[in-house]
Design an enzyme around this catalytic site. Sequence first.
Site, PDB file in Angstrom:
ATOM      1  N   LYS A   5       1.051   8.041   2.926  1.00 51.18           N
ATOM      2  CA  LYS A   5       0.691   6.643   3.018  1.00 51.18           C
ATOM      3  C   LYS A   5      -0.267   6.505   4.487  1.00 51.18           C
ATOM      4  CE  LYS A   5       4.949   4.855   1.114  1.00 51.18           C
ATOM      5  NZ  LYS A   5       6.095   3.886   1.484  1.00 51.18           N
TER       6      LYS A   5
ATOM      7  N   PRO B 238       0.828  -1.250  -0.005  1.00 51.30           N
ATOM      8  CA  PRO B 238      -0.005   0.072   0.097  1.00 51.30           C
ATOM      9  C   PRO B 238       0.689   1.495  -0.040  1.00 51.30           C
ATOM     10  CG  PRO B 238      -0.727  -1.617   1.673  1.00 51.30           C
ATOM     11  CD  PRO B 238       0.534  -2.054   1.069  1.00 51.30           C
ATOM     12  N   GLU B 239       0.662   2.082  -0.866  1.00 57.98           N
ATOM     13  CA  GLU B 239       1.315   3.347  -1.219  1.00 57.98           C
ATOM     14  C   GLU B 239       0.033   4.370  -1.022  1.00 57.98           C
ATOM     15  OE1 GLU B 239       4.402   3.530  -4.047  1.00 57.98           O
ATOM     16  OE2 GLU B 239       4.638   1.367  -3.653  1.00 57.98           O
TER      17      GLU B 239
ATOM     18  N   ARG C  88      16.272  -1.230  -2.828  1.00 50.95           N
ATOM     19  CA  ARG C  88      15.318  -2.013  -3.256  1.00 50.95           C
ATOM     20  C   ARG C  88      15.241  -2.479  -4.748  1.00 50.95           C
ATOM     21  NH1 ARG C  88      11.001  -0.213   0.294  1.00 50.95           N
ATOM     22  NH2 ARG C  88       9.773  -2.056  -0.595  1.00 50.95           N
TER      23      ARG C  88
END
Length: 268
Positions: free
Chosen positions: A59, A2-3, A250
């Site tokens: 967020k 979720p962003e 990442r």
Amino acid sequence: MPELPEADIFRWHLEGISPGRKVGRVRVKDRRVPVGASVRGLQSAPEGRRLCSTRRHGKNLFAGIEGGGWLLLHFGMTGSLRYLRNGEEEPPHVRLLLAFAGGGRLAFADQRVLGRVYPVGDPERFVEEKGLGPDALELDYPSFRERVGGRRGAVKSVLMNQGVIAGLGNIYSDEVLFQARLHPGTSAAHLKEAELRRLFEAIRSVLWTAIEKGVDPDELPGYFLLPRRREGERCPRGNGGIRKMRAAGRTAYYCPACQPESRGGSRG
């Protein structure tokens, strides 16, 4: 993961089911969910009160509690909200349940238990204390240029830094960079004015489009990277294969033809 767009969709869901409805009982099924508050503190904050408003910053989702105070909901990497009608079975990994007077429950599910729900006094103070930057959809271009232009580090790392801009994570930063035709490792300090403008416009376009499409990958436009965000997939523009690399600690996905690596920083 979720962003900002997912948090905004959860806000819509919360607004659709909770306005004016009194919370009858709060059931904390996992003691790791509240942070900085006891289980009893989390339970007592909304019990017997109505959830009367919502706000979002990056967020983070805030649910206003009748009489004062807010519930903060942060969804971590796997968190979600789901409304359960009377008799409806709970989904897997439910960590918190809010039962409404008159029926229905709001379930906070989170497989990896990295999300958090706890009472806070004021959203503005929370944002300040956490050192969060402006919300990605509330930032104007001059402020964006001031915050991003000239900053050290790869542009993907800068986009994901919540202290610079709040709301973008690993997934949507890839989409933004693809739409802006910038390599994830491009130095933010060397971005030219045209590139900064393109990046700013891509952030707004990508986030609003994701929200309007209900964050459903199948509904996203054909020119989006996200439905093909896998190594070896074809570039949506037909310019070769998607590759992955490590950026900002990442995994980043990009198209080498659309987003060529720059020499000395900026691609010009």
